[in-house]
Design a protein around this motif. Structure first.
Motif, PDB file in Angstrom:
ATOM      1  N   VAL A  41      68.298  32.134   6.222  1.00  0.00           N
ATOM      2  CA  VAL A  41      69.186  32.530   5.124  1.00  0.00           C
ATOM      3  C   VAL A  41      69.430  31.363   4.173  1.00  0.00           C
ATOM      4  O   VAL A  41      69.373  31.512   2.946  1.00  0.00           O
ATOM      5  N   LEU A  42      69.713  30.190   4.722  1.00  0.00           N
ATOM      6  CA  LEU A  42      69.936  29.020   3.880  1.00  0.00           C
ATOM      7  C   LEU A  42      68.599  28.526   3.345  1.00  0.00           C
ATOM      8  O   LEU A  42      67.617  28.432   4.091  1.00  0.00           O
ATOM      9  N   THR A  71      72.139  29.926  -0.609  1.00  0.00           N
ATOM     10  CA  THR A  71      71.208  31.005  -0.279  1.00  0.00           C
ATOM     11  C   THR A  71      70.130  31.227  -1.325  1.00  0.00           C
ATOM     12  O   THR A  71      69.219  32.027  -1.107  1.00  0.00           O
TER      13      THR A  71
END
Length: 566
Positions: free
Chosen positions: A111-112, A396
């Motif tokens: 996600v990051l 993100t």
């Protein structure tokens, strides 16, 4: 005056509307409420009060990039590890995990966009009650209180946000189950050992014998109480729970995490899409929390906190002076409770408070409850709405520009029955002089819901169909769902199984669910190698009868379970 016929017509229309609304309303029985989700019910039963968690200040370590500190639950003596980071761009990250988990707890990958860059933390003060750390500017700091554990993020004399101020931090630790079999074996061994001791201590003093008997009785009573407590937990859904016909076993017991956030000076919060509700989120004191859990809800209700197709665990808090945000990085089923000390007050009531000089500061309290994983939260400190959106994007990523082709008109429905149906729809657009760029096929184009294939009867000559669409400078999209028919004669299924790409059940075997194809397996899209292989199957030399520049095959990650079921 309306005639009798006109009045009856109105009654009939009203009756028909009521009937249709009942017919088309969502079947709530197919979707869990908080009371039917054992971890939500269990955590929500905890009321605000003094937290059992205490910060062990002697374990604190402060480096240039992070602070670590152990927390202990004084009720069960389980220790947690707190990590605190100051990130670039006015963001604070808080992570809480078990210090020594039975096995690694799930942390969200992918996600990051990168490991967030940090900025130095500095210690301002420390005593037996806690520590104060600088968050860069002289006026912005975080206060870590030891007993009970609490975090306060401040700017000047103003508290921007407090964590665990209501004492609702909860972290269910992984554990081995003390089942009935082991209890019986232990009891039997203890009984045999007691008999042996009696034989060899028959000459012992009567007082010693009585003491020994009393100790044995106490131990038996303790074991009985532990067994009863364990049985009570099982009944509460901590080790296994059932919804409709679905059973969910938990071999390492309950693993829910929860944390509360207090927002002084804030009346309104927004976000946590996707819900069919107002932009401003409502309080949940008298109903279910907002649920984050991706579901295929064909018919949903308006102004309802139930989950829909997507889930974005981001919330914004806003007032005239400042905007802040909370990004709860957890992929498990999550429920969000919201309460406010101004809830229910009318505009007149608020004006009266202002005129009378009421000293009560508006405050909103938010509680996040997730079924498993760890606590990993990013506190975005704004101060403007634009800043918060930029801070979230720095974590993100930003939205990619859509392909130019996506901006045209796409004709889609579930479902075109066969090639003749497709040709008739295509010809109808020409007849009515309506331009379109793409036509979509849903799952019925496949051979028995075996994705990446064509129905040999309904779509017997797909190449001709595709060529006909292409000749008109149009394109076709064929849908591919992420559940794979369990069929030993199906190439895709065999390939995924041979590569061990399916999601596993608690026993390590391939998990099988029930969806459009019937018995179905679910590829594990959390794996990068699985995603790479899946993408390769859309190549023109892999996908059956696909023509370059005409057929765009797109994988639609639809509801992970299936239509209408939790």
């Amino acid at each position: 005056m309306a005639s009798f016929t006109e009045r009856m017509a109105c009654v009939f229309v009203l009756w028909l509307a009521v009937c249709l609304s009942g017919t088309w309303a969502v079947d709530k029985g197919n979707f869990k409420t908080c009371d039917q989700s054992s971890f939500c019910k269990r955590q929500r039963a905890l009321k605000p009060g003094e937290s059992p968690y205490r910060a062990l200040l002697e374990t604190m370590e402060l480096t240039n990039t992070r602070l670590t500190l152990q927390l202990i639950n004084d009720n069960n003596k389980v220790r947690l590890l707190l990590e605190l980071y100051r990130l670039q761009g006015n963001i604070t990250r808080v992570k809480i995990n078990e210090l020594k988990p039975l096995k690694p707890r799930y942390e969200v990958p992918d996600v990051l966009i990168r490991e967030p860059p940090t900025e130095p933390l500095s210690l301002l003060s420390q005593d037996e009650n806690g520590v104060v750390l600088s968050l860069g500017s002289e006026s912005q700091r975080v206060i870590v209180s030891a007993q009970p554990f609490r975090l306060d993020i401040m700017e000047g004399h103003e508290v921007l946000m407090s964590l665990n101020s209501r004492g609702l931090l909860a972290f269910e630790h992984l554990r081995m189950r003390k089942d009935t079999f082991s209890y019986k074996v232990t009891s039997t061994v203890a009984s045999v050992w007691d008999n042996i001791k009696r034989v060899f201590t028959s000459q012992a003093e009567p007082e010693a014998e009585k003491k020994e008997e009393a100790d044995a009785a106490n131990q038996a009573e303790t074991a009985k109480e532990e067994k009863e407590a364990e049985e009570e937990k099982v009944e509460d859904g901590m080790w296994e729970e059932t919804f409709k016909s679905h059973s969910d076993g938990k071999p390492n017991g309950p693993s829910a995490v929860s944390l509360d956030f207090s927002l002084p000076g804030v009346e309104h919060v927004y976000g946590i899409p996707e819900h069919a509700d107002t932009l401003r989120l409502k309080t949940t004191d008298n109903g279910d929390p907002y649920r984050l859990y991706n579901l295929d809800v064909f018919q949903y209700e308006l102004y309802n906190p139930m989950a829909l197709y997507g889930a974005v665990p981001v919330m914004l808090a806003h007032n005239a002076q400042r905007t802040t945000g909370i990004f709860w990085l957890n992929a498990a089923e999550t429920w969000v409770d919201i309460s406010s000390n101004t809830a229910g007050k009318t505009v007149f009531g608020k004006m009266l408070d202002y005129v009378q000089g009421s000293s009560e500061t508006p405050q909103t309290d938010v509680r996040w409850i997730s079924e498993s994983g760890i606590i990993d939260v990013f506190i975005m400190l704004g101060p403007t709405p634009k800043d918060v959106f930029s801070q979230y994007a720095s974590l993100t990523g930003t939205q990619s520009f859509p392909p130019l082709t996506s901006l045209g008109y796409h004709q889609c429905r579930w479902n075109y029955n066969d090639q003749e149906d497709v040709q008739a729809v295509d010809a109808g657009f020409d007849e009515h002089d309506i331009p379109y760029d793409f036509i979509w096929l849903d799952i019925e184009h496949t051979d028995g819901k075996r994705y990446f294939t064509w129905d040999p009867h309904k779509f017997a000559t797909p190449k001709e169909m595709l060529q006909g669409i292409m000749d008109k400078k149009r394109k076709m999209v064929a849908i591919v769902d992420p559940h794979i028919k369990v069929d030993s004669n199906y190439k895709i299924h065999n390939e995924i199984r041979s590569r061990s790409f399916y999601i596993k059940n608690k026993d390590g075997g391939d998990y099988e669910g029930w969806c459009w194809p019937g018995s179905a397996g679910y590829p594990d899209f959390t794996r990068a190698d699985m995603r790479a292989w899946w993408a390769s199957m859309f190549a023109y030399d892999q996908y059956e009868v696909s023509i370059e520049s005409t057929s765009h095959m797109i994988s639609i990650l639809a509801g992970a379970l299936c239509h209408g079921f939790d």
